[in-house]
Design a protein around this motif. Structure first.
Motif, PDB file in Angstrom:
ATOM      1  N   GLY A  29       4.705   4.329   3.101  1.00 34.54           N
ATOM      2  CA  GLY A  29       4.276   2.941   2.973  1.00 34.54           C
ATOM      3  C   GLY A  29       5.212   2.178   2.051  1.00 34.54           C
ATOM      4  O   GLY A  29       6.419   2.318   2.129  1.00 34.54           O
ATOM      5  N   SER A  30       4.641   1.406   1.152  1.00 34.42           N
ATOM      6  CA  SER A  30       5.434   0.598   0.212  1.00 34.42           C
ATOM      7  C   SER A  30       5.824   1.442  -0.997  1.00 34.42           C
ATOM      8  O   SER A  30       5.270   1.320  -2.078  1.00 34.42           O
ATOM      9  CB  SER A  30       4.625  -0.628  -0.228  1.00 34.42           C
ATOM     10  N   THR A  31       6.797   2.318  -0.802  1.00 35.14           N
ATOM     11  CA  THR A  31       7.165   3.264  -1.853  1.00 35.14           C
ATOM     12  C   THR A  31       8.151   2.702  -2.862  1.00 35.14           C
ATOM     13  O   THR A  31       8.294   3.243  -3.957  1.00 35.14           O
ATOM     14  CB  THR A  31       7.748   4.547  -1.247  1.00 35.14           C
ATOM     15  N   ASP A  66       1.680   5.479  -9.262  1.00 36.88           N
ATOM     16  CA  ASP A  66       1.372   4.112  -9.689  1.00 36.88           C
ATOM     17  C   ASP A  66       2.540   3.199  -9.355  1.00 36.88           C
ATOM     18  O   ASP A  66       3.714   3.576  -9.500  1.00 36.88           O
ATOM     19  CB  ASP A  66       0.970   4.028 -11.161  1.00 36.88           C
ATOM     20  N   ARG A  67       2.182   2.030  -8.865  1.00 39.30           N
ATOM     21  CA  ARG A  67       3.169   1.048  -8.435  1.00 39.30           C
ATOM     22  C   ARG A  67       2.600  -0.323  -8.723  1.00 39.30           C
ATOM     23  O   ARG A  67       1.470  -0.621  -8.320  1.00 39.30           O
ATOM     24  CB  ARG A  67       3.459   1.207  -6.942  1.00 39.30           C
ATOM     25  N   GLN A  87       0.835  -1.190   0.000  1.00 39.83           N
ATOM     26  CA  GLN A  87       0.000   0.000   0.000  1.00 39.83           C
ATOM     27  C   GLN A  87       0.876   1.249   0.000  1.00 39.83           C
ATOM     28  O   GLN A  87       1.943   1.253   0.608  1.00 39.83           O
ATOM     29  CB  GLN A  87      -0.907   0.030   1.233  1.00 39.83           C
ATOM     30  N   VAL A  88       0.396   2.249  -0.676  1.00 47.86           N
ATOM     31  CA  VAL A  88       1.065   3.547  -0.724  1.00 47.86           C
ATOM     32  C   VAL A  88       0.097   4.599  -0.206  1.00 47.86           C
ATOM     33  O   VAL A  88      -1.058   4.648  -0.641  1.00 47.86           O
ATOM     34  CB  VAL A  88       1.505   3.900  -2.158  1.00 47.86           C
ATOM     35  N   GLN A  89       0.559   5.403   0.712  1.00 50.90           N
ATOM     36  CA  GLN A  89      -0.248   6.512   1.208  1.00 50.90           C
ATOM     37  C   GLN A  89       0.341   7.815   0.655  1.00 50.90           C
ATOM     38  O   GLN A  89       1.553   7.998   0.647  1.00 50.90           O
ATOM     39  CB  GLN A  89      -0.263   6.560   2.731  1.00 50.90           C
ATOM     40  N   TYR A 128      -1.167  11.550  -7.379  1.00 52.52           N
ATOM     41  CA  TYR A 128      -1.318  10.128  -7.630  1.00 52.52           C
ATOM     42  C   TYR A 128       0.059   9.492  -7.837  1.00 52.52           C
ATOM     43  O   TYR A 128       1.039  10.160  -8.158  1.00 52.52           O
ATOM     44  CB  TYR A 128      -2.225   9.874  -8.831  1.00 52.52           C
ATOM     45  N   ARG A 137      -0.896  -0.519 -10.166  1.00 50.75           N
ATOM     46  CA  ARG A 137      -2.005  -0.070  -9.333  1.00 50.75           C
ATOM     47  C   ARG A 137      -1.831   1.423  -9.064  1.00 50.75           C
ATOM     48  O   ARG A 137      -0.724   1.872  -8.794  1.00 50.75           O
ATOM     49  CB  ARG A 137      -2.050  -0.840  -8.020  1.00 50.75           C
ATOM     50  N   ASP A 138      -2.949   2.160  -9.140  1.00 47.01           N
ATOM     51  CA  ASP A 138      -2.924   3.601  -8.888  1.00 47.01           C
ATOM     52  C   ASP A 138      -3.301   3.899  -7.443  1.00 47.01           C
ATOM     53  O   ASP A 138      -4.208   3.269  -6.880  1.00 47.01           O
ATOM     54  CB  ASP A 138      -3.906   4.328  -9.812  1.00 47.01           C
ATOM     55  N   TYR A 139      -2.643   4.892  -6.881  1.00 50.91           N
ATOM     56  CA  TYR A 139      -2.937   5.363  -5.533  1.00 50.91           C
ATOM     57  C   TYR A 139      -3.215   6.868  -5.606  1.00 50.91           C
ATOM     58  O   TYR A 139      -2.604   7.580  -6.414  1.00 50.91           O
ATOM     59  CB  TYR A 139      -1.765   5.110  -4.592  1.00 50.91           C
TER      60      TYR A 139
END
Length: 114
Positions: free
Chosen positions: A26-28, A97-98, A1-3, A95, A101-103
């Protein structure tokens, strides 16, 4: 997850400047592109600027006025907005993307008065 947490929005007169920041946590590791979208009342969300290892791209409406940059050590992306116009008024969303998936951030309001 990315915040993603944005900051820097506010009220400014036409012709003024603002700088938006967006810090990722988070998971950057592995974040590819980061950027900014905006949504004005009654309109669809639109891309403002995007940055990746391949370079940057901008909406035609902001070219020459906005500059996107990224500090990978701080996992932060910035949007320097100059010569602001009333039509730039919108909620600006960060935003990232990783792994396909978009955050999204929660958004920050930018209001430009005439």
């Amino acid at each position: 997850q990315v915040q993603l947490v944005e900051s820097g929005g506010g009220l400014v007169q036409a012709g003024g400047s603002l700088r938006l920041s967006c810090a990722a946590s988070g998971s950057t590791f592995g974040i590819n592109r980061m950027g900014w979208y905006r949504q004005a009342p009654g309109k669809q969300r639109e891309l403002v600027a995007r940055i990746s290892s391949a370079g940057t791209n901008y909406a035609d409406s902001v070219k020459g006025r906005f500059t996107i940059s990224r500090d990978n050590a701080k996992n932060t992306v910035y949007l320097q907005m100059n010569s602001l116009k009333p039509e730039d008024t919108a909620v600006y969303y960060c935003y990232a993307d990783r792994n396909f998936r978009d955050y999204w951030g929660q958004g920050t309001q930018v209001t430009v008065s005439s």
